[in-house]
Design an enzyme around this catalytic site. Structure first.
Site, short mmCIF file in Angstrom:
data_model
loop_
_atom_site.label_atom_id
_atom_site.label_comp_id
_atom_site.label_asym_id
_atom_site.label_seq_id
_atom_site.Cartn_x
_atom_site.Cartn_y
_atom_site.Cartn_z
N GLY A 77 45.04 37.85 39.15
CA GLY A 77 44.57 36.62 38.54
C GLY A 77 43.07 36.49 38.72
N GLY A 78 42.47 35.59 37.98
CA GLY A 78 41.04 35.37 38.09
C GLY A 78 40.28 35.95 36.92
N VAL A 117 35.96 37.34 36.21
CA VAL A 117 35.13 38.49 36.57
C VAL A 117 34.69 38.34 38.03
CG1 VAL A 117 33.10 39.88 36.01
CG2 VAL A 117 34.31 38.63 34.20
N THR A 118 34.86 39.42 38.79
CA THR A 118 34.48 39.43 40.20
C THR A 118 33.65 40.67 40.49
OG1 THR A 118 36.47 38.23 40.87
CG2 THR A 118 35.35 39.47 42.58
N HIS A 133 32.53 43.53 43.18
CA HIS A 133 32.71 44.23 44.45
C HIS A 133 31.51 45.15 44.62
CE1 HIS A 133 36.67 42.57 44.70
NE2 HIS A 133 37.14 43.28 43.70
N ILE A 155 39.46 34.96 46.03
CA ILE A 155 40.84 35.40 46.18
C ILE A 155 41.47 35.59 44.80
CG2 ILE A 155 43.15 34.70 46.97
CD1 ILE A 155 41.73 33.10 49.19
N GLY A 195 43.96 40.64 46.86
CA GLY A 195 43.77 39.85 48.07
C GLY A 195 42.48 39.07 48.06
N CYS A 254 33.83 34.59 38.66
CA CYS A 254 35.06 33.80 38.57
C CYS A 254 35.00 32.73 37.48
CB CYS A 254 35.39 33.16 39.92
SG CYS A 254 35.56 34.35 41.26
#
Length: 250
Positions: free
Chosen positions: A113-114, A116-117, A119, A178, A190, A208
């Site tokens: 879910g969510g 754009v993130t 890392h 998350i 996670g 997000c």
């Protein structure tokens, strides 16, 4: 937005995607005499690995956990990558392909879910391949509250977990995000915790989907320096204690 067919309609849809198969029961451990003992939680520090490689590992592990294998934490640091949930807008990727390629940043679709993130190096990512049944909210809260505890140990006071936009916040600045995918009662994906990320990388995206929100790292707000591996080992210990597991490093 992602759906949560397990029945907790109050959950933020952006945090979770799931498939509606029958939930797998959580493992129950006992001693030969019948007294309850904590179930084991395996933990593996992977170092720096590509996102797609580790996603494949999680999906394979989930099948094993569904079949009765030991729940597992995978703890990792990724090279620069933007991950997009199923309903993420590509318009929230702000850097063009040439600019991303110049620093080796990739873009990958993910089932979590969510939206754009980011890392990147300096960020701890904790992937929880664990049975949660229908206790989705409890799992999300635990991920966030353990993150709050870790940041507090690093000297970042005043953090809090927020469910509305799931993650760890310091005032109006976001430190951790998350996102989950759940199938047959077992979670993957996670929490991503920013420890000491190059702040310029946050300009590559609308994190997000939250336009105008500052995303930052523990070091940028006065937190102590820590290696990603050391943070991983501490987070795993805190998570296992919170969830009632006996931690076993592998």
């Amino acid at each position: 937005m992602a759906s949560t067919p397990e029945g907790d309609g109050s959950l933020p849809e952006l945090a979770v995607t799931s498939t509606p198969e029958t939930a797998a029961p959580a493992p129950v451990a006992s001693t030969p005499e019948g007294a309850a003992s904590p179930p084991e939680l395996a933990a593996t520090w992977l170092g720096r690995r590509d996102f797609a490689e580790v996603l494949a590992m999680q999906l394979a592990l989930r099948e094993q956990v569904i079949a009765g294998a030991t729940p597992t934490l995978l703890l990792v640091e990724h090279p620069p990558v933007l991950t997009l949930g199923p309903r993420a807008s590509e318009g929230d990727v702000l850097w063009d392909e040439a600019r991303r390629a110049a620093i080796g940043m990739t873009v990958v679709r993910t089932p979590r879910g969510g939206e754009v993130t980011l890392h990147a190096p300096g960020q701890l990512v904790v992937y929880t391949v664990v049975p949660i049944g229908r206790k989705i909210r409890e799992h999300i809260v635990r991920l966030g509250e353990v993150g709050v505890s870790l940041y507090a140990e690093l000297g970042v006071a005043g953090c809090e977990f927020r469910m509305a936009h799931p993650g760890v916040w310091l005032g109006e600045r976001k430190l951790a995000s998350i996102g989950l995918h759940i199938s047959r009662g077992v979670a993957v994906q996670g929490i991503a915790l920013n420890l000491d990320v190059d702040p310029g990388l946050f300009a590559a995206l609308v994190s997000c989907g939250l336009r105008g929100v500052e995303v930052t790292s523990a070091r940028a707000v006065g937190g102590q320096a820590i290696t990603v591996e050391a943070a991983a080992r501490r987070y795993a210990s805190l998570f296992a204690a919170s969830a009632g597991y006996a931690l076993a490093w592998r």
